[in-house]
Structures are given as structure tokens and as C-alpha cells.
Write an enzyme that holds these catalytic residues in place. Structure first.
Site, PDB file in Angstrom:
ATOM      1  N   TYR A  97      -9.821 -10.283   9.594  1.00  0.00           N
ATOM      2  CA  TYR A  97     -10.936 -11.220   9.730  1.00  0.00           C
ATOM      3  C   TYR A  97     -10.364 -12.628   9.618  1.00  0.00           C
ATOM      4  O   TYR A  97      -9.177 -12.813   9.334  1.00  0.00           O
ATOM      5  CB  TYR A  97     -12.013 -10.952   8.668  1.00  0.00           C
ATOM      6  CG  TYR A  97     -11.483 -11.013   7.270  1.00  0.00           C
ATOM      7  CD1 TYR A  97     -10.944  -9.881   6.659  1.00  0.00           C
ATOM      8  CD2 TYR A  97     -11.469 -12.216   6.571  1.00  0.00           C
ATOM      9  CE1 TYR A  97     -10.422  -9.943   5.386  1.00  0.00           C
ATOM     10  CE2 TYR A  97     -10.947 -12.285   5.290  1.00  0.00           C
ATOM     11  CZ  TYR A  97     -10.424 -11.152   4.708  1.00  0.00           C
ATOM     12  OH  TYR A  97      -9.882 -11.219   3.453  1.00  0.00           O
ATOM     13  N   LYS A 128       0.813  -1.226   0.000  1.00  0.00           N
ATOM     14  CA  LYS A 128       0.000   0.000   0.000  1.00  0.00           C
ATOM     15  C   LYS A 128       0.849   1.280   0.000  1.00  0.00           C
ATOM     16  O   LYS A 128       0.460   2.282  -0.591  1.00  0.00           O
ATOM     17  CB  LYS A 128      -0.940   0.015   1.204  1.00  0.00           C
ATOM     18  CG  LYS A 128      -2.034  -1.031   1.123  1.00  0.00           C
ATOM     19  CD  LYS A 128      -2.977  -0.913   2.304  1.00  0.00           C
ATOM     20  CE  LYS A 128      -4.003  -2.029   2.305  1.00  0.00           C
ATOM     21  NZ  LYS A 128      -5.003  -1.871   3.369  1.00  0.00           N
ATOM     22  N   ALA A 156       0.334   1.141  14.999  1.00  0.00           N
ATOM     23  CA  ALA A 156       0.610   2.447  14.405  1.00  0.00           C
ATOM     24  C   ALA A 156       1.238   2.293  13.025  1.00  0.00           C
ATOM     25  O   ALA A 156       1.929   3.178  12.546  1.00  0.00           O
ATOM     26  CB  ALA A 156       1.540   3.235  15.331  1.00  0.00           C
ATOM     27  N   THR A 160       6.096  -0.545  19.514  1.00  0.00           N
ATOM     28  CA  THR A 160       7.227   0.384  19.405  1.00  0.00           C
ATOM     29  C   THR A 160       6.678   1.794  19.632  1.00  0.00           C
ATOM     30  O   THR A 160       5.981   2.353  18.777  1.00  0.00           O
ATOM     31  CB  THR A 160       7.859   0.288  17.992  1.00  0.00           C
ATOM     32  OG1 THR A 160       8.105  -1.087  17.711  1.00  0.00           O
ATOM     33  CG2 THR A 160       9.144   1.081  17.895  1.00  0.00           C
ATOM     34  N   LEU A 179      -9.394  -5.149  12.680  1.00  0.00           N
ATOM     35  CA  LEU A 179      -9.434  -4.789  11.256  1.00  0.00           C
ATOM     36  C   LEU A 179      -9.231  -6.009  10.360  1.00  0.00           C
ATOM     37  O   LEU A 179      -9.544  -5.968   9.177  1.00  0.00           O
ATOM     38  CB  LEU A 179      -8.365  -3.738  10.923  1.00  0.00           C
ATOM     39  CG  LEU A 179      -8.434  -2.400  11.672  1.00  0.00           C
ATOM     40  CD1 LEU A 179      -7.417  -1.416  11.075  1.00  0.00           C
ATOM     41  CD2 LEU A 179      -9.828  -1.785  11.626  1.00  0.00           C
ATOM     42  N   GLU A 209       7.815   4.807  19.700  1.00  0.00           N
ATOM     43  CA  GLU A 209       8.185   5.957  18.860  1.00  0.00           C
ATOM     44  C   GLU A 209       7.264   6.061  17.639  1.00  0.00           C
ATOM     45  O   GLU A 209       6.938   7.163  17.185  1.00  0.00           O
ATOM     46  CB  GLU A 209       9.635   5.844  18.351  1.00  0.00           C
ATOM     47  CG  GLU A 209      10.712   5.869  19.429  1.00  0.00           C
ATOM     48  CD  GLU A 209      10.778   4.569  20.228  1.00  0.00           C
ATOM     49  OE1 GLU A 209      10.447   3.491  19.676  1.00  0.00           O
ATOM     50  OE2 GLU A 209      11.138   4.641  21.434  1.00  0.00           O
ATOM     51  N   GLY A 265       0.630   0.810   8.791  1.00  0.00           N
ATOM     52  CA  GLY A 265      -0.187   1.239   7.663  1.00  0.00           C
ATOM     53  C   GLY A 265      -1.680   1.102   7.927  1.00  0.00           C
ATOM     54  O   GLY A 265      -2.467   1.988   7.569  1.00  0.00           O
ATOM     55  N   ASP A 313     -10.117   2.308   3.081  1.00  0.00           N
ATOM     56  CA  ASP A 313     -10.169   1.491   4.303  1.00  0.00           C
ATOM     57  C   ASP A 313     -10.911   2.191   5.436  1.00  0.00           C
ATOM     58  O   ASP A 313     -11.758   1.594   6.106  1.00  0.00           O
ATOM     59  CB  ASP A 313      -8.742   1.145   4.781  1.00  0.00           C
ATOM     60  CG  ASP A 313      -8.087   0.099   3.900  1.00  0.00           C
ATOM     61  OD1 ASP A 313      -8.805  -0.710   3.302  1.00  0.00           O
ATOM     62  OD2 ASP A 313      -6.845   0.109   3.819  1.00  0.00           O
ATOM     63  N   GLY A 349     -13.139  -7.773  10.960  1.00  0.00           N
ATOM     64  CA  GLY A 349     -13.131  -6.784   9.886  1.00  0.00           C
ATOM     65  C   GLY A 349     -13.768  -7.240   8.578  1.00  0.00           C
ATOM     66  O   GLY A 349     -13.552  -6.609   7.543  1.00  0.00           O
ATOM     67  N   ASN A 372       1.287   1.462  20.692  1.00  0.00           N
ATOM     68  CA  ASN A 372       2.005   0.570  19.773  1.00  0.00           C
ATOM     69  C   ASN A 372       3.164  -0.086  20.498  1.00  0.00           C
ATOM     70  O   ASN A 372       3.748   0.501  21.410  1.00  0.00           O
ATOM     71  CB  ASN A 372       2.534   1.386  18.578  1.00  0.00           C
ATOM     72  CG  ASN A 372       3.007   0.489  17.457  1.00  0.00           C
ATOM     73  OD1 ASN A 372       2.319  -0.464  17.097  1.00  0.00           O
ATOM     74  ND2 ASN A 372       4.178   0.775  16.916  1.00  0.00           N
TER      75      ASN A 372
HETATM   76  P1  ATR Z   1      -0.015  -3.014   8.553  1.00  0.00           P
HETATM   77  O1  ATR Z   1       0.000  -2.406   7.198  1.00  0.00           O
HETATM   78  O2  ATR Z   1      -0.799  -4.287   8.687  1.00  0.00           O
HETATM   79  O3  ATR Z   1      -0.383  -2.017   9.607  1.00  0.00           O
HETATM   80  P2  ATR Z   1       2.685  -2.634   9.393  1.00  0.00           P
HETATM   81  O4  ATR Z   1       2.700  -1.268   8.816  1.00  0.00           O
HETATM   82  O5  ATR Z   1       3.876  -3.531   9.265  1.00  0.00           O
HETATM   83  O6  ATR Z   1       1.488  -3.496   8.812  1.00  0.00           O
HETATM   84  O7  ATR Z   1       2.292  -2.480  10.950  1.00  0.00           O
HETATM   85  C1  ATR Z   1       2.132  -3.586  11.772  1.00  0.00           C
HETATM   86  C2  ATR Z   1       1.671  -3.088  13.129  1.00  0.00           C
HETATM   87  O8  ATR Z   1       1.379  -4.204  13.979  1.00  0.00           O
HETATM   88  C3  ATR Z   1       2.723  -2.272  13.857  1.00  0.00           C
HETATM   89  O9  ATR Z   1       2.061  -1.309  14.639  1.00  0.00           O
HETATM   90  C4  ATR Z   1       3.401  -3.340  14.716  1.00  0.00           C
HETATM   91  O10 ATR Z   1       4.056  -2.833  15.851  1.00  0.00           O
HETATM   92  P3  ATR Z   1       5.596  -2.340  15.743  1.00  0.00           P
HETATM   93  O11 ATR Z   1       5.547  -0.948  15.170  1.00  0.00           O
HETATM   94  O12 ATR Z   1       6.084  -2.391  17.124  1.00  0.00           O
HETATM   95  O13 ATR Z   1       6.285  -3.318  14.829  1.00  0.00           O
HETATM   96  C5  ATR Z   1       2.211  -4.135  15.141  1.00  0.00           C
HETATM   97  N1  ATR Z   1       2.536  -5.510  15.571  1.00  0.00           N
HETATM   98  C6  ATR Z   1       2.985  -6.520  14.797  1.00  0.00           C
HETATM   99  N2  ATR Z   1       3.136  -7.651  15.536  1.00  0.00           N
HETATM  100  C7  ATR Z   1       2.741  -7.343  16.799  1.00  0.00           C
HETATM  101  C8  ATR Z   1       2.641  -8.081  18.034  1.00  0.00           C
HETATM  102  N3  ATR Z   1       2.977  -9.384  18.088  1.00  0.00           N
HETATM  103  N4  ATR Z   1       2.195  -7.436  19.128  1.00  0.00           N
HETATM  104  C9  ATR Z   1       1.847  -6.136  19.076  1.00  0.00           C
HETATM  105  N5  ATR Z   1       1.922  -5.377  17.940  1.00  0.00           N
HETATM  106  C10 ATR Z   1       2.362  -5.974  16.822  1.00  0.00           C
END
Ligand code: ATR
Length: 279
Positions: free
Chosen positions: A218, A66, A128, A153, A216, A155, A130, A102, A240, A151
């Protein structure tokens, strides 16, 4: 004349979009072909160009493409600009026009299918990335009282909240401090945890008396979050699937200028998910 559409993603084999768009097209007497194209990120640009050369008029774009799609657009809708990602492409003489449906799909599912009034809700957005960016602005537009972004992470959550610039209404909290944040009326899981083996373990204290929990994703990807919400006695635990059919309807309208009825398609997909679950 048949017009050509596709959904690009990686992986994409299990996408429901071809089925949804074929049903909308049938119901609206529109002659189109819509297929799924598996595109690894390094090949997406070339595959999109070749799709266009072969007459492709529009496309949906899903994970993990995306953000890349956003970069290939010569024109962006306001929704796409605010999300910073694109899930719908329409070809015009000057190139690709990008849109993001979306967030509108989520809001339509919540407010129309599930009849929720979002105004004044204290809301928690988990994630946080996409997906979170795609729904953030439409959620804010719907009149939420407060949006807490959390989130893994921290930051990334801070950057997302800063991009809104409304600290009175939108702020961040550390994941490890969630037990001290009181309860919420709406909790949205926008993480991709369910796509891996990330099981959800969140404090039950997050669930307010009228809380709606919404994933979000499913299917299997939503299972862990929905199980947590049910165990915590949330008033509603939703996946979702409704957002999927609604965002598809928004894309369909962007391409064809007609808004399809979504209920029959939603009911069919829901029934096939229930029978899968029973297998
Ligand atoms: P998408 O487009 O699906 O949002 P992305 O941009 O890679 O994919 O974002 C994934 C999100 O899921 C992020 O917020 C990620 O947290 P980090 O920024 O810390 O990586 C979060 N995420 C992925 N696995 C996770 C887990 N096991 N527990 C909590 N958050 C998770």
C-alpha cells in the site's frame, strides 16, 4: 495488567501496526502496549529473546524477518506451515507459536470488504517470494479456476508451483511471455518491485473484462502497479491497505480470542492516506 506486544521489522518506523492494534484494543477494552521494534536480521533472535524476557506476549513480524521467525517457532499453525513463513508469534510455555495471517487477511479484504466472488477466477500471481507464498494457499482454497504464477526468476516460480502439486490448476509462465497468456480476472502483485524503483510495465492484454488488480503493498509501494491497472482500465485497482487491517485483525484474534471490527480503522487509515496524497 498491561500485556506487551510488538511488531519487528527492518525498517519499521513507518509501520501502521501499532496504531491499528491500539485501536482494536481500545474498542475491545483490552489493556495492552504495542510498539515497533527495528530489528536487523542478525540481531532479531536476540531482540526477540529479550522481548520475551521483558514480558512480551506476542509479536507481529514483517519484512525481512518472516522466514527467520518461522525458524524460531516450537509450534506452527497450518497456515504458517503451508506458507513457510510466519507473521504472528504468540508466546506459550513451550516457546513461540507461529501463525501466518496474511493470506486470510487478503481473502477477507477481497471477499468481504470488496464483495468479490473468487470462485472460477482465472488468476495471475506476480512474484514468488515470501509475500506470494503467504497468500498462495488461501487463494487456492477460495476456489480459483486457474492460478498462473509468474516471477522475474522463473525457477523460483517453478519451485512454488511444484510445492502445490496441482499442475492442472497451478502452473507457471515466463514474464517475457505474458503478452501471449490471454486475459485474467484477478491479478495480484506480490512482488517487492514497488519498494525499489521497479516501475511496472505489463501488457494491457492481461486485463480481462471484470479484472480486479490487487497490490499486496500500500502507499508509495503500490503506486506503480495501481497506475498500470488504471491505465489498462481494470474494473478494480486495489492496494493492500485492507489486507493490512484484516491480517492485523486475524493476529489480534490469535492473541486475544476476540475478533475486532475493522471498518472504522480501515476508513481512518484510508482517509489519512488520501490526505497524505493531497499534500
Ligand atoms: P517478499 O517477502 O516481499 O515477497 P522476497 O521474498 O524477497 O520479498 O520476494 C520478492 C519478490 O519480488 C520476488 O518474487 C522477486 O523476484 P525474483 O525472485 O526474480 O527476485 C520480485 N521482484 C523484486 N523486484 C522486482 C522487479 N523489479 N520486477 C519484478 N519482480 C521483482
Amino acid at each position: 495488567m498491561t500485556s506487551h506486544f510488538a511488531v519487528f521489522g527492518h525498517p519499521i518506523a513507518h509501520s501502521l501496526s501499532p496504531r491499528i492494534h491500539a485501536a482494536y484494543a481500545r474498542a475491545n477494552d483490552i489493556d495492552l502496549e504495542y510498539r515497533a521494534i527495528d530489528a536487523a536480521p542478525e540481531h532479531f533472535k536476540d531482540q526477540l529473546a529479550s522481548f520475551h524476557r521483558d514480558g512480551g506476549a506476542g509479536a507481529n513480524v514483517t519484512l525481512p524477518l518472516k522466514l527467520q521467525a518461522y525458524g524460531y517457532c516450537t509450534e506452527l499453525s497450518a497456515a504458517a506451515q503451508r506458507a513457510g513463513t510466519v507473521n504472528t508469534l504468540r508466546r506459550s510455555a513451550g516457546g513461540w507459536s507461529g501463525h501466518n495471517t496474511d493470506g486470510a487477511g487478503l481473502i477477507r479484504d477481497l471477499t468481504e470488504r470488496h464483495s468479490l466472488d473468487l470462485r472460477d477466477r482465472r488468476t495471475l500471481l506476480l512474484g514468488a517470494g515470501g509475500a506470494a507464498r503467504g497468500v498462495l494457499w488461501p487463494l487456492l482454497d477460495s476456489g480459483l479456476r486457474e492460478l498462473v504464477i509468474c516471477n522475474r526468476t522463473a525457477e523460483t516460480a517453478d519451485r512454488l508451483a511444484d510445492s502445490v502439486g496441482d499442475p492442472a490448476r497451478v502452473h507457471t509462465r515466463y514474464w517475457d511471455d505474458l503478452a501471449q497468456q490471454g486475459s485474467f480476472d484477478l491479478i495480484i502483485n506480490a512482488t517487492s518491485a514497488g519498494h525499489g524503483d521497479g516501475a511496472f510495465s505489463l501488457p494491457f492484454s492481461l486485463i480481462g473484462a471484470r479484472a480486479t488488480c490487487y497490490d499486496l503493498s500500500y502507499g508509495n509501494a503500490a503506486r506503480s502497479f495501481i497506475a498500470w491497472a488504471r491505465a489498462a482500465n481494470a474494473a478494480q485497482a486495489l492496494d493492500g491497505l485492507g489486507m493490512l487491517v484484516e491480517q492485523a485483525a486475524e493476529s489480534f484474534e490469535f492473541w486475544h480470542g476476540v475478533r475486532p471490527e475493522t471498518e472504522a480503522v480501515y476508513a481512518q487509515l484510508r482517509a489519512s492516506f488520501l490526505s497524505d496524497a493531497a499534500d
